[in-house]
Design an enzyme around this catalytic site. Structure first.
Site, PDB file in Angstrom:
ATOM      1  N   LYS A  56       0.119   4.235  -0.432  1.00  0.00           N
ATOM      2  CA  LYS A  56      -0.541   5.462   0.053  1.00  0.00           C
ATOM      3  C   LYS A  56      -0.275   6.606  -0.940  1.00  0.00           C
ATOM      4  O   LYS A  56      -0.246   6.337  -2.150  1.00  0.00           O
ATOM      5  CB  LYS A  56      -0.069   5.776   1.469  1.00  0.00           C
ATOM      6  CG  LYS A  56      -0.231   4.543   2.378  1.00  0.00           C
ATOM      7  CD  LYS A  56       0.003   4.793   3.830  1.00  0.00           C
ATOM      8  CE  LYS A  56      -0.214   3.517   4.606  1.00  0.00           C
ATOM      9  NZ  LYS A  56      -0.062   3.675   6.049  1.00  0.00           N
ATOM     10  N   ASN A 104       0.868  -1.176   0.000  1.00  0.00           N
ATOM     11  CA  ASN A 104       0.000   0.000   0.000  1.00  0.00           C
ATOM     12  C   ASN A 104       0.907   1.229   0.000  1.00  0.00           C
ATOM     13  O   ASN A 104       1.445   1.601   1.032  1.00  0.00           O
ATOM     14  CB  ASN A 104      -0.901  -0.024   1.248  1.00  0.00           C
ATOM     15  CG  ASN A 104      -1.728   1.240   1.375  1.00  0.00           C
ATOM     16  OD1 ASN A 104      -1.845   2.017   0.429  1.00  0.00           O
ATOM     17  ND2 ASN A 104      -2.322   1.439   2.552  1.00  0.00           N
ATOM     18  N   SER A 121       3.154  -1.740  10.607  1.00  0.00           N
ATOM     19  CA  SER A 121       4.591  -1.824  10.908  1.00  0.00           C
ATOM     20  C   SER A 121       5.213  -3.171  10.558  1.00  0.00           C
ATOM     21  O   SER A 121       6.073  -3.672  11.293  1.00  0.00           O
ATOM     22  CB  SER A 121       4.849  -1.505  12.381  1.00  0.00           C
ATOM     23  OG  SER A 121       4.393  -0.213  12.704  1.00  0.00           O
ATOM     24  N   GLU A 140      -5.840  -4.306  10.716  1.00  0.00           N
ATOM     25  CA  GLU A 140      -4.831  -3.259  10.835  1.00  0.00           C
ATOM     26  C   GLU A 140      -5.127  -2.394  12.060  1.00  0.00           C
ATOM     27  O   GLU A 140      -5.859  -1.392  11.947  1.00  0.00           O
ATOM     28  CB  GLU A 140      -4.854  -2.367   9.593  1.00  0.00           C
ATOM     29  CG  GLU A 140      -4.449  -3.062   8.331  1.00  0.00           C
ATOM     30  CD  GLU A 140      -3.732  -2.110   7.374  1.00  0.00           C
ATOM     31  OE1 GLU A 140      -2.624  -2.433   6.958  1.00  0.00           O
ATOM     32  OE2 GLU A 140      -4.276  -1.026   7.097  1.00  0.00           O
ATOM     33  N   GLY A 188       2.699  -1.017   4.427  1.00  0.00           N
ATOM     34  CA  GLY A 188       2.702   0.407   4.100  1.00  0.00           C
ATOM     35  C   GLY A 188       4.117   0.891   3.852  1.00  0.00           C
ATOM     36  O   GLY A 188       4.731   0.614   2.822  1.00  0.00           O
ATOM     37  N   GLY A 189       4.682   1.592   4.833  1.00  0.00           N
ATOM     38  CA  GLY A 189       5.989   2.226   4.715  1.00  0.00           C
ATOM     39  C   GLY A 189       7.068   1.348   4.101  1.00  0.00           C
ATOM     40  O   GLY A 189       7.807   1.790   3.196  1.00  0.00           O
ATOM     41  N   GLU A 229      -6.932   5.235   7.344  1.00  0.00           N
ATOM     42  CA  GLU A 229      -6.594   6.634   7.024  1.00  0.00           C
ATOM     43  C   GLU A 229      -7.737   7.305   6.276  1.00  0.00           C
ATOM     44  O   GLU A 229      -7.922   8.519   6.381  1.00  0.00           O
ATOM     45  CB  GLU A 229      -5.280   6.684   6.221  1.00  0.00           C
ATOM     46  CG  GLU A 229      -4.088   6.389   7.121  1.00  0.00           C
ATOM     47  CD  GLU A 229      -2.862   5.865   6.400  1.00  0.00           C
ATOM     48  OE1 GLU A 229      -2.828   5.874   5.159  1.00  0.00           O
ATOM     49  OE2 GLU A 229      -1.926   5.429   7.096  1.00  0.00           O
ATOM     50  N   GLY A 256       1.999   2.917  10.663  1.00  0.00           N
ATOM     51  CA  GLY A 256       2.686   4.148  10.259  1.00  0.00           C
ATOM     52  C   GLY A 256       3.850   4.574  11.132  1.00  0.00           C
ATOM     53  O   GLY A 256       4.316   3.837  11.996  1.00  0.00           O
ATOM     54  N   HIS A 258      -9.691   1.690   4.437  1.00  0.00           N
ATOM     55  CA  HIS A 258      -8.433   1.867   5.182  1.00  0.00           C
ATOM     56  C   HIS A 258      -8.645   2.882   6.297  1.00  0.00           C
ATOM     57  O   HIS A 258      -9.388   3.858   6.128  1.00  0.00           O
ATOM     58  CB  HIS A 258      -7.321   2.327   4.230  1.00  0.00           C
ATOM     59  CG  HIS A 258      -5.967   2.285   4.868  1.00  0.00           C
ATOM     60  ND1 HIS A 258      -5.525   3.262   5.719  1.00  0.00           N
ATOM     61  CD2 HIS A 258      -4.985   1.354   4.817  1.00  0.00           C
ATOM     62  CE1 HIS A 258      -4.309   2.945   6.155  1.00  0.00           C
ATOM     63  NE2 HIS A 258      -3.971   1.786   5.616  1.00  0.00           N
TER      64      HIS A 258
END
Ligand code: PGA
Length: 255
Positions: free
Chosen positions: A14, A12, A214, A166, A235-236, A98, A172, A96
């Site tokens: 983002k 993802n 994470s 999640e 994600g990251g 966010e 994040g 999601h």
């Protein structure tokens, strides 16, 4: 026991990266770092503007980070299921945290799930509590999120959707830690139990469950081996070609 499904690893991105050149760079490097994978299904969900890069640069499966619930019409700024289908999208992240934090409602999420299913795009439905208070209230919260997400969704398709657990507190840059494999395992079982309750079936639904929050190349092995999940939503770490490539390679080795 041999696993029935391949590991499902979903990137993802983002609202990253900031240019097409950087997007291409990530994709080329991940591709270079990984050979053909037989035990991993890799999905990349880039911003809409980089979808063509994912399609042309890699053999990865294309996913979207969202979709609108109307097929076409006067809806400025939105992208529909038909357009995504035409682009070759196979999976769509829906609900999601966010987006929920910016006001996306349970009703909207429910409509998006239905329209996604109607066009044979597999929804990856995100659920997750904001915090844990020590009283176990997060279970009731997750139950409610699942019940409203799947309201009116027929039993025959439930095996084909994906649910991503999640927990918001684990997502994040500000996350203190990823959830423990004990916490992930417990929630995976709980999510399947909720589905069995909703659809009044005694057999455990074969709906795939992912964990996200994470994840990286240090914890993926433990999560896949001990979390009871079918994969991860990343994600990251998915923006770092070396780390993401490592994650794919680690998953490939786990039977
Ligand atoms: P993270 O994000 O891996 O950066 O924690 C996961 C997600 O939000 O899907």
């Amino acid at each position: 026991m041999k696993r029935k499904n391949k590991w499902l690893i979903v990137a993802n991105w983002k609202m990253n990266p900031s240019s097409k050149k950087l997007a291409k760079n990530i994709l080329t490097k991940v591709k270079k770092n990984t050979s053909r994978l037989s035990r991993v299904e890799t999905v990349v969900c880039p911003p809409f503007v980089y979808m063509l890069e994912v399609k042309t640069t890699t053999r990865f499966i294309l996913g979207s980070q969202d979709m609108f619930w109307e097929p076409e019409g006067s809806f400025t700024g939105y992208v529909s299921n038909l357009q995504l289908k035409d682009m070759g999208v196979k999976y769509s992240i829906i609900g999601h945290s966010e987006r929920r934090a910016l006001g996306e409602s349970d009703i909207e999420i429910n409509k998006k799930i239905k329209v996604s299913i109607s066009s044979n795009i597999t929804p990856i439905v995100c659920v997750g509590e904001k915090e844990r208070n020590g009283n176990g209230d997060h279970f009731a919260f997750i139950r409610e999120q699942i019940e409203s997400a799947f309201a009116g969704v027929s039993k025959s398709v439930i095996k084909d959707v994906v649910i991503a657990y999640e927990p918001v507190w684990a997502i994040g840059k500000n996350a203190k830690r990823s959830a423990s494999t004990g916490e992930i395992f417990e929630m995976t079982i709980f999510i399947k139990k909720v589905l069995s309750d909703i659809y009044q079936t005694k057999s455990v639904p074969s709906t795939r469950v992912l964990y996200g929050g994470s994840t990286n190349d240090k914890n993926i092995e433990d999560i896949l081996k001990n979390g009871g999940v079918d994969g991860v939503l990343v994600g990251g770490a998915s923006l770092d070609p070396l780390i993401f490539g490592n994650m794919l390679k680690i998953a490939e080795k786990i039977k």
